[in-house]
Write a protein that holds these residues in place. Structure first.
Motif, PDB file in Angstrom:
ATOM      1  N   UNK A   1       0.827  -1.202   0.000  1.00  0.00           N
ATOM      2  CA  UNK A   1       0.000   0.000   0.000  1.00  0.00           C
ATOM      3  C   UNK A   1       0.865   1.257   0.000  1.00  0.00           C
ATOM      4  N   UNK A   2       1.881   1.259   0.847  1.00  0.00           N
ATOM      5  CA  UNK A   2       2.767   2.428   0.926  1.00  0.00           C
ATOM      6  C   UNK A   2       3.524   2.620  -0.382  1.00  0.00           C
ATOM      7  N   UNK A   3       3.951   1.518  -0.984  1.00  0.00           N
ATOM      8  CA  UNK A   3       4.696   1.605  -2.248  1.00  0.00           C
ATOM      9  C   UNK A   3       3.828   2.207  -3.352  1.00  0.00           C
ATOM     10  N   UNK A   4       2.558   1.793  -3.424  1.00  0.00           N
ATOM     11  CA  UNK A   4       1.671   2.350  -4.448  1.00  0.00           C
ATOM     12  C   UNK A   4       1.432   3.842  -4.209  1.00  0.00           C
TER      13      UNK A   4
ATOM     14  N   UNK B   1       2.924   9.644  -5.661  1.00  0.00           N
ATOM     15  CA  UNK B   1       3.586  10.913  -5.348  1.00  0.00           C
ATOM     16  C   UNK B   1       4.762  11.152  -6.291  1.00  0.00           C
ATOM     17  N   UNK B   2       5.519  10.104  -6.601  1.00  0.00           N
ATOM     18  CA  UNK B   2       6.651  10.252  -7.513  1.00  0.00           C
ATOM     19  C   UNK B   2       6.183  10.656  -8.908  1.00  0.00           C
ATOM     20  N   UNK B   3       5.028  10.163  -9.295  1.00  0.00           N
ATOM     21  CA  UNK B   3       4.538  10.421 -10.650  1.00  0.00           C
ATOM     22  C   UNK B   3       3.826  11.766 -10.764  1.00  0.00           C
ATOM     23  N   UNK B   4       2.996  12.094  -9.766  1.00  0.00           N
ATOM     24  CA  UNK B   4       2.155  13.278  -9.871  1.00  0.00           C
ATOM     25  C   UNK B   4       2.602  14.439  -8.995  1.00  0.00           C
ATOM     26  N   UNK B   5       3.493  14.193  -8.045  1.00  0.00           N
ATOM     27  CA  UNK B   5       3.943  15.263  -7.167  1.00  0.00           C
ATOM     28  C   UNK B   5       2.810  15.826  -6.333  1.00  0.00           C
ATOM     29  N   UNK B   6       2.681  17.152  -6.325  1.00  0.00           N
ATOM     30  CA  UNK B   6       1.669  17.807  -5.492  1.00  0.00           C
ATOM     31  C   UNK B   6       0.257  17.458  -5.945  1.00  0.00           C
TER      32      UNK B   6
END
Length: 212
Positions: free
Chosen positions: A97-100, A105-110
């Motif tokens: 769950x945390x990895x997803x 966050x890595x892909x979309x940022x804010x």
């Protein structure tokens, strides 16, 4: 007793308070049925049992405040906090769950904070995870406020107007409406169950493939 039946048994002002508190706790990182409570309260507003404006206001406030507290907790606890939560509550805070959530966050940022309000997993983890990843607070706050207002206000408005339209339609076509609603409900349930089962199977295959 269903959520909607329970909400009908209490005064209108407390309905709004409960909506704000439940959504706030969910946004803080506690897995509670915030969306279910919001939809149920919005349906009550369509029956004129509570003001839709106050439902939307309290839901927005709960979402914004809860996410902000979650951000502070995540910033202080960092990754070790998620490791501890994963060991104690693997169903909600397991490594997968945390990895997803981190991948989002890595892909979309804010934008993960804004759109996370509409996704069950990110709705719980967005605040704490943004804090743990040291996202600048002002950027988080803007996305948090906009996401909370759009999600809470939009959901309340949509459910409220759908409830009003459905009530008027059912008065004119009572038996037809009941049959159509029943068929629609059964079809939607079966479709969602099939999608959930398919997603679970894909996830299980992925985890199996990662095993040595």
């Amino acid at each position: 007793m269903h959520v909607e039946e329970w909400l009908q048994s209490i005064p209108a002002v407390w309905v709004c308070v409960i909506v704000g508190v439940v959504i706030g706790l969910e946004s803080l990182g506690i897995p509670l049925p915030g969306e279910v409570v919001l939809v149920s309260a919005a349906l009550l507003s369509a029956q004129h049992a509570v003001s839709p404006v106050w439902v939307g206001v309290c839901a927005s406030a709960g979402a914004i405040i809860g996410d902000s507290i979650g951000y502070a907790i995540g910033r202080k606890g960092g990754q070790p906090m998620f490791d501890r939560l994963g060991r104690r509550f693997p169903k909600h805070f397991g490594p997968a769950h945390i990895a997803r959530a981190q991948a989002a966050f890595d892909r979309w940022g804010v934008w993960a904070v804004f759109f996370g309000r509409f996704i069950a997993l990110l709705r719980i983890l967005a605040g704490p995870l943004a804090g743990a990843l040291r996202m600048p607070y002002w950027r988080f706050l803007v996305a948090n406020v906009l996401g909370g207002i759009v999600w809470a206000g939009g959901t309340t408005a949509v459910i409220y107007y759908l409830g009003i339209v459905a009530e008027r339609w059912l008065k004119g076509f009572s038996w037809v409406g009941l049959v159509a609603a029943a068929l629609c409900g059964v079809g939607t349930t079966l479709y969602l169950k099939r999608r959930a089962a398919r997603a679970h199977a894909v996830e299980h295959e992925g985890e199996t493939a990662l095993l040595p």
